[in-house]
Design a protein around this motif. Structure first.
Motif, mmCIF file in Angstrom:
data_model
loop_
_atom_site.group_PDB
_atom_site.id
_atom_site.type_symbol
_atom_site.label_atom_id
_atom_site.label_comp_id
_atom_site.label_asym_id
_atom_site.label_seq_id
_atom_site.Cartn_x
_atom_site.Cartn_y
_atom_site.Cartn_z
ATOM 1 N N VAL A 1 31.746 45.561 42.983
ATOM 2 C CA VAL A 1 31.225 44.996 41.732
ATOM 3 C C VAL A 1 29.872 45.615 41.394
ATOM 4 O O VAL A 1 29.607 45.971 40.233
ATOM 5 N N HIS B 1 37.092 42.092 36.266
ATOM 6 C CA HIS B 1 38.153 41.283 36.855
ATOM 7 C C HIS B 1 38.723 42.108 38.015
ATOM 8 O O HIS B 1 39.541 43.007 37.807
ATOM 9 N N SER C 1 34.105 38.665 38.285
ATOM 10 C CA SER C 1 33.493 38.930 39.582
ATOM 11 C C SER C 1 32.011 39.247 39.464
ATOM 12 O O SER C 1 31.236 39.003 40.402
ATOM 13 N N ARG D 1 29.824 36.185 40.041
ATOM 14 C CA ARG D 1 30.035 35.423 41.267
ATOM 15 C C ARG D 1 29.095 35.881 42.381
ATOM 16 O O ARG D 1 28.732 37.054 42.461
ATOM 17 N N ARG E 1 32.091 42.746 46.907
ATOM 18 C CA ARG E 1 30.739 42.607 46.322
ATOM 19 C C ARG E 1 30.104 43.969 46.091
ATOM 20 O O ARG E 1 29.445 44.196 45.065
ATOM 21 N N VAL F 1 40.437 38.426 40.970
ATOM 22 C CA VAL F 1 39.238 37.585 41.007
ATOM 23 C C VAL F 1 38.525 37.785 39.672
ATOM 24 O O VAL F 1 37.898 38.831 39.450
ATOM 25 N N ILE G 1 33.047 34.882 45.718
ATOM 26 C CA ILE G 1 34.093 35.902 45.807
ATOM 27 C C ILE G 1 34.934 35.682 47.055
ATOM 28 O O ILE G 1 36.162 35.747 47.029
#
Length: 492
Positions: A328, A355, A374, A377, A325, A371, A382
């Motif tokens: 991202v 991604h 992302s 999400r 997280r 994932v 995640i």
């Protein structure tokens, strides 16, 4: 009369060009139905059970377990149709390999298939009515045993061979035609193909050896040339992987050095990893920066999150999910690192979607599941996707689509008990964040020396997409979020 059809290794998608036969699910003589899995293969991406689009009796298999086959290579032949029982049972059967190919050539235009959805299968007319037939096991010819090269005598004219003598291991009609035209007795040859299959090169070697003997008689030169021809045939055996002294793992003594060594082929997943790493180092001018961060507050935040969860809230949040997280959020602030370079077009392609790939160690080796999306999400989403992909990776059931298309990779090598690393970028991505182990260390906290949980973070990046300022800003933001998770709440 039965129709014998050849089923070839289909295109498994994602640009894969070959697969390794892991386990056969059927034997020669077994009855198979349409879309029944017949073989388990391993590609560079995943394990796949391949279903057969034909129903009938298996008359031949191609490729031993552990053999790599290219896409389009024959997997097996199946006798289909109302008279398929006669192809493999009752009385004295004819040679199944010869009948399979001759019948397939005659009826190629009318192949029956299931319209299976695997890439490359295609569709055709609906299968014709088939009659169940008795399963008969047909033993394959034994693997050839290497022998010292010896002169090859001229082969006599071919005589008719009864079915009771057993099948000749020949598949290609072209090989049989070449043998007939040159009066070569196929039963006198040792095949260099899978399961002792006689190939065109074997027939040509026999013809060449006989020609040399005929030209030079029994002179020393004739014997020399005959031996050379036999050696060439032996070389064919070695290249085809059928020579008993050449196994995929071979022990021996290296010339000039004492001790044993072993050989392990770079195939399947290991081969793909080797290719990607070599290409990454060859094409990407990478640089690495790193920083130590106090992860004490991040661990405390994770504990508080999981303590507050009820049973219905789902799975507990992992540290990897929090790091994902944070990554991202950092890529949102520094999008240059969510890119790929196209040198032919001389441009940097910056992606709108993130991604996020993550390195996972499995019994098959290192894989990088992805994932997708992302950036859209939540932390919980995640976390759930990381758990699902990790379980699939360990079970070997990841699909090629789940292993490709990443734009940035998170590598938690701290699970191996190491503090730092300079990871190789997962080509064609532009960067990778590495996370070392989190260990108690002396640390200055609020002006005083204290024992804190410290982690080393490293960023390896493609210097073509950005300079050190951007890379340093990304890594510093990640470290700030690790040290003070509230920074992440303030920026998202």
């Amino acid at each position: 009369m039965a129709q014998v059809l050849e089923f070839k290794l289909p295109d498994l998608g994602e640009g894969l060009t070959e697969a390794e036969v892991v386990r056969w699910l059927v034997e020669v003589g077994d009855v198979v139905t349409v879309d029944q899995p017949v073989v388990e293969v391993e590609t560079a991406k995943a394990m796949v059970e391949v279903p057969c689009p034909y129903g009938g009796v298996v008359t031949a298999r191609f490729g031993e377990e552990g053999t790599e086959l290219p896409v389009g290579a024959p997997l097996l032949t199946v006798a289909v149709g109302a008279d398929s029982g006669g192809a493999v049972s009752g009385g004295a059967p004819e040679e199944p390999a010869e009948r399979a190919l001759q019948t397939a050539a005659e009826h190629a235009a009318s192949e029956e298939s299931s319209g299976n959805v695997l890439v490359g299968y295609g569709t055709a007319a609906a299968p014709a009515r088939r009659r169940r037939v008795r399963s008969v096991r047909v033993s394959a010819p034994p693997a050839p045993t290497p022998a010292a090269p010896a002169p090859v005598a001229p082969a006599p004219a071919p005589a008719s061979v009864s079915a009771a003598d057993g099948p000749v291991p020949v598949i290609s009609p072209l090989v049989r035609k070449l043998a007939r035209e040159n009066d070569v007795d196929l039963r006198s040859l040792v095949g260099s193909g899978p399961d002792g299959l006689i190939l065109r090169a074997d027939v040509e070697a026999a013809v060449e050896a006989r020609r040399v003997v005929g030209q030079a008689g029994t002179s020393d030169e004739a014997r020399k040339r005959t031996i050379e021809a036999a050696v060439r045939q032996d070389d064919e055996l070695i290249r085809a992987g059928r020579h008993e002294a050449r196994q995929s793992v071979e022990a021996g003594e290296e010339p000039g050095k004492a001790g044993l060594y072993s050989r392990h082929p770079l195939t399947g997943l290991r081969g793909l990893v080797a290719d990607k790493m070599s290409r990454s180092r060859r094409e990407i001018p990478e640089a690495t920066c790193w920083v130590d961060a106090d992860a004490t507050e991040l661990l405390a935040a994770r504990k508080a999150m999981n303590d507050a969860m009820s049973d219905r809230d789902g799975q507990k949040v992992s540290l990897l999910a929090l790091l994902a997280r944070i990554s991202v959020a950092a890529l949102t602030r520094f999008p240059a690192l969510n890119s790929a370079v196209d040198m032919e077009a001389r441009e940097v392609r910056q992606f709108a979607d993130i991604h996020l790939g993550f390195a996972a160690q499995t019994p098959r080796g290192l894989v990088v599941p992805v994932v997708r999306h992302s950036q859209s999400r939540t932390t919980g989403s995640i976390n759930a996707e990381l758990i699902r992909l990790t379980e699939s990776a360990r079970a070997g059931t990841l699909t090629p689509g789940e292993l490709t298309g990443g734009t940035f990779t998170l590598n938690n090598y701290g699970v191996f008990g190491v503090d730092g690393s300079t990871p190789i970028i997962n080509h064609p991505e532009a960067a990778m964040l590495g996370v070392g182990r989190i260990v108690p260390k002396p640390w200055v906290h609020q002006g005083e020396l204290a024992v804190r949980h410290v982690v080393q973070l490293s960023l390896t990046f493609d210097h073509r997409v950005c300079d050190g300022g951007t890379a340093g800003g990304f890594l510093r933001y990640v470290a700030d979020c690790v040290e003070q998770p509230a920074v992440l709440l303030r920026s998202v």
